[in-house]
Every structure is written in structure tokens, then in C-alpha cells.
Design a protein around this motif. Structure first.
Motif, PDB file in Angstrom:
ATOM      1  N   TRP A  94      40.738 102.313 -20.967  1.00  0.00           N
ATOM      2  CA  TRP A  94      39.875 103.143 -21.397  1.00  0.00           C
ATOM      3  C   TRP A  94      39.152 102.466 -22.542  1.00  0.00           C
ATOM      4  N   TRP A  95      37.774 102.944 -22.885  1.00  0.00           N
ATOM      5  CA  TRP A  95      37.097 102.548 -24.066  1.00  0.00           C
ATOM      6  C   TRP A  95      37.393 103.763 -25.076  1.00  0.00           C
ATOM      7  N   VAL A  96      37.121 103.367 -26.430  1.00  0.00           N
ATOM      8  CA  VAL A  96      37.222 104.401 -27.557  1.00  0.00           C
ATOM      9  C   VAL A  96      36.418 103.769 -28.729  1.00  0.00           C
ATOM     10  N   SER A  97      35.710 104.847 -29.227  1.00  0.00           N
ATOM     11  CA  SER A  97      34.845 104.560 -30.507  1.00  0.00           C
ATOM     12  C   SER A  97      34.150 105.996 -30.966  1.00  0.00           C
ATOM     13  N   ASP A  98      33.714 105.686 -32.168  1.00  0.00           N
ATOM     14  CA  ASP A  98      32.452 106.687 -32.663  1.00  0.00           C
ATOM     15  C   ASP A  98      31.320 106.226 -32.314  1.00  0.00           C
ATOM     16  N   PHE A  99      30.927 106.487 -30.934  1.00  0.00           N
ATOM     17  CA  PHE A  99      29.704 105.897 -30.250  1.00  0.00           C
ATOM     18  C   PHE A  99      28.354 105.879 -31.310  1.00  0.00           C
ATOM     19  N   LYS A 100      28.176 106.976 -31.918  1.00  0.00           N
ATOM     20  CA  LYS A 100      26.861 107.116 -32.661  1.00  0.00           C
ATOM     21  C   LYS A 100      27.147 106.413 -33.684  1.00  0.00           C
ATOM     22  N   SER A 101      28.181 106.472 -34.582  1.00  0.00           N
ATOM     23  CA  SER A 101      28.283 105.626 -35.993  1.00  0.00           C
ATOM     24  C   SER A 101      28.204 104.086 -35.371  1.00  0.00           C
ATOM     25  N   PHE A 102      28.732 103.862 -34.132  1.00  0.00           N
ATOM     26  CA  PHE A 102      28.643 102.182 -33.756  1.00  0.00           C
ATOM     27  C   PHE A 102      27.044 101.818 -33.503  1.00  0.00           C
ATOM     28  N   ILE A 103      26.203 102.687 -32.826  1.00  0.00           N
ATOM     29  CA  ILE A 103      25.046 102.357 -32.321  1.00  0.00           C
ATOM     30  C   ILE A 103      23.899 102.608 -33.464  1.00  0.00           C
ATOM     31  N   ILE A 158      32.157 110.441 -37.890  1.00  0.00           N
ATOM     32  CA  ILE A 158      32.614 111.663 -37.861  1.00  0.00           C
ATOM     33  C   ILE A 158      34.064 112.059 -37.210  1.00  0.00           C
ATOM     34  N   LEU A 159      34.141 110.783 -36.493  1.00  0.00           N
ATOM     35  CA  LEU A 159      35.720 110.815 -35.794  1.00  0.00           C
ATOM     36  C   LEU A 159      36.678 109.929 -36.266  1.00  0.00           C
ATOM     37  N   LYS A 191      44.046 108.206 -29.745  1.00  0.00           N
ATOM     38  CA  LYS A 191      43.653 109.695 -29.749  1.00  0.00           C
ATOM     39  C   LYS A 191      42.225 109.401 -30.769  1.00  0.00           C
ATOM     40  N   SER A 192      41.074 110.100 -30.325  1.00  0.00           N
ATOM     41  CA  SER A 192      39.811 110.462 -31.224  1.00  0.00           C
ATOM     42  C   SER A 192      39.673 111.773 -31.424  1.00  0.00           C
ATOM     43  N   TYR A 193      39.344 111.933 -32.625  1.00  0.00           N
ATOM     44  CA  TYR A 193      39.647 113.486 -33.348  1.00  0.00           C
ATOM     45  C   TYR A 193      38.632 113.599 -34.625  1.00  0.00           C
ATOM     46  N   THR A 194      38.760 115.069 -34.712  1.00  0.00           N
ATOM     47  CA  THR A 194      37.938 115.297 -36.151  1.00  0.00           C
ATOM     48  C   THR A 194      38.865 116.291 -36.759  1.00  0.00           C
ATOM     49  N   ILE A 195      38.972 116.704 -37.919  1.00  0.00           N
ATOM     50  CA  ILE A 195      39.939 117.659 -38.828  1.00  0.00           C
ATOM     51  C   ILE A 195      38.912 118.550 -39.254  1.00  0.00           C
ATOM     52  N   ASP A 196      39.236 119.896 -39.126  1.00  0.00           N
ATOM     53  CA  ASP A 196      38.230 120.963 -39.586  1.00  0.00           C
ATOM     54  C   ASP A 196      38.591 121.396 -41.101  1.00  0.00           C
ATOM     55  N   ASP A 197      38.021 122.161 -41.731  1.00  0.00           N
ATOM     56  CA  ASP A 197      38.016 122.614 -43.156  1.00  0.00           C
ATOM     57  C   ASP A 197      39.429 123.038 -43.397  1.00  0.00           C
ATOM     58  N   LYS A 198      40.279 123.539 -42.349  1.00  0.00           N
ATOM     59  CA  LYS A 198      41.532 124.128 -42.503  1.00  0.00           C
ATOM     60  C   LYS A 198      42.614 123.196 -42.232  1.00  0.00           C
ATOM     61  N   PHE A 222      45.508 103.692 -37.991  1.00  0.00           N
ATOM     62  CA  PHE A 222      44.239 104.140 -37.787  1.00  0.00           C
ATOM     63  C   PHE A 222      43.507 102.872 -37.133  1.00  0.00           C
ATOM     64  N   LEU A 223      42.584 103.025 -36.312  1.00  0.00           N
ATOM     65  CA  LEU A 223      41.441 102.031 -35.881  1.00  0.00           C
ATOM     66  C   LEU A 223      40.331 102.297 -36.584  1.00  0.00           C
ATOM     67  N   LEU A 224      40.008 103.716 -36.655  1.00  0.00           N
ATOM     68  CA  LEU A 224      38.863 104.126 -37.664  1.00  0.00           C
ATOM     69  C   LEU A 224      39.357 105.425 -38.218  1.00  0.00           C
ATOM     70  N   GLN A 225      38.609 105.747 -39.505  1.00  0.00           N
ATOM     71  CA  GLN A 225      38.859 107.028 -40.185  1.00  0.00           C
ATOM     72  C   GLN A 225      37.477 107.535 -40.451  1.00  0.00           C
ATOM     73  N   GLU A 226      37.418 108.829 -40.266  1.00  0.00           N
ATOM     74  CA  GLU A 226      36.183 109.624 -40.611  1.00  0.00           C
ATOM     75  C   GLU A 226      35.642 109.201 -41.775  1.00  0.00           C
ATOM     76  N   GLY A 227      34.371 108.972 -42.058  1.00  0.00           N
ATOM     77  CA  GLY A 227      33.664 108.377 -43.236  1.00  0.00           C
ATOM     78  C   GLY A 227      33.382 106.855 -43.180  1.00  0.00           C
TER      79      GLY A 227
END
Length: 193
Positions: free
Chosen positions: A77-86, A92-93, A57-64, A37-42
Motif C-alpha cells: 500500500w501507499w501512504v501520505s498526506d497527499f494534499k500536503s505532498f501535492i 493535517i495527518l 496508520k494515517s490519522y488525525t487527533i481531535d480537540d479532545k 513517525f513517518l509524518l507528523q501533523e504540521g
């Protein structure tokens, strides 16, 4: 690792020799093993990451427990959870490596300082954000209007270099399809050729 970054920068902006000397000071480097992991949800997204080598890869996991991939980030390419970063809120990713990878990381404070000290970087990031918005709009339209076959064909056309490096089930997740659908499409392509 900085060669990839400078190649990417110089595709979009002109860099002076002074800027080239200063830019590396704002970054740190990190190697990721496959599935690391580079980043985990939460967590809080503390860095923007530039992929110098490998694929993430950047992703979410649903309730299932289903994984929904929003982005493959390969070299350049660039990758992040941009909202979390800003806004400094929990991500959430999740972001992890599909293969052994190397990334350049820039923290929020270094990002802000880079924009002040190397003003042309503001233009570079504006171009990236504009391109990102266009890409997301096109992907949303495709998701809502194209058949499974059209989505897969478009993916292969846009990303021919990574389609051989990514497992089929991950491509299916990215396209919102099942692995069985991808298998059927591939079988039809082979039969029609």
C-alpha cells in the motif's frame, strides 16, 4: 524491498526490463520502528511512501485528544498526506508505524521525473487514484449507513490478514467505534458460533 513494489506495479501495468532498471533510482528506503513517525501533523509531506514491510496508520487527533484513523497501510500500500505532498502545505495527518516497518520513499521532484521518464507509471498512479476514490466513497457510505456489527464484519472480510496484527482499539478508531463496542461484537460472534 523493491520486489514488493514490482509485484504491486505488475498487478496493474506491464513493465519493460528498462523500466525495472530505472524505477529504483527514484526511491530511497527507510526503516521505521514501532510507533516511529513517518509524518507528523504540521510538517510538510515531502514523500509518498510505499510500504514494503509492516503496517502504518494515517490519522488525525481531535480537540479532545482522540485519534481518528483514516487508513491502515500494509505491505503493498501507499501512504501520505497527499494534499500536503501535492500543494506543499502543512500536513493535517500524522503517519506512524504500528509495527516495525520498511518503506520506499519518492519525493515530489522524483515522482514528477518518474512520470516523465517511465510514462507507464502515469497509468499506474491513475489506477491507484481511481481505486482510492472508490474505496473512500464506499467507506463513507458504510460509515453513514451500516451498523457497528456490519462495519466490523466488513472490515474483517476486506482485511483478514491485518485484523490479527492490529490492536483492537485501533480497529475501533478506524471504524468510528469504541473498543467496548468491538469487544461486545466479538463476544456475540463467539456466542453465536
Amino acid at each position: 524491498m523493491f520486489k514488493e513494489l514490482f509485484d504491486n506495479l505488475e498487478d496493474k501495468i506491464e513493465l519493460t526490463e528498462s523500466a525495472k532498471k530505472r524505477i529504483p533510482n527514484f526511491f530511497s528506503t527507510k526503516k521505521l520502528s514501532k510507533k516511529q513517525f513517518l509524518l507528523q501533523e504540521g510538517e510538510y509531506c515531502k514523500n509518498l511512501a510505499f510500504v514494503a514491510k509492516g503496517i502504518l496508520k494515517s490519522y488525525t487527533i481531535d480537540d479532545k485528544g482522540q485519534e481518528h484513523i483514516s487508513l491502515f497501510a500494509m505491505e503493498g500500500w501507499w501512504v501520505s498526506d497527499f494534499k500536503s505532498f501535492i500543494v506543499d502545505e502543512k500536513a493535517i495527518l500524522s503517519i506512524d508505524a504500528i509495527e516495525d516497518s520498511e518503506v520506499l520513499l519518492i519525493s515530489r521532484s522524483n515522482y514528477e521525473q518518474l512520470l516523465v521518464e517511465v510514462p507507464v507509471m502515469e497509468r499506474y498512479f491513475r489506477i491507484l487514484y481511481q481505486n482510492s476514490l472508490v474505496t473512500k466513497d464506499r467507506r463513507l457510505i458504510s460509515s453513514n449507513t451500516h451498523t457497528a456489527e456490519e462495519k466490523y464484519a466488513h472490515f474483517l472480510k476486506l482485511y483478514p490478514s491485518i485484523s490479527q496484527r492490529i490492536p483492537q482499539h485501533l480497529i475501533a478508531s478506524y471504524l468510528g467505534l469504541t473498543p467496548e463496542t468491538i469487544s461486545r461484537i466479538k463476544k456475540n460472534i463467539i456466542q453465536n458460533n
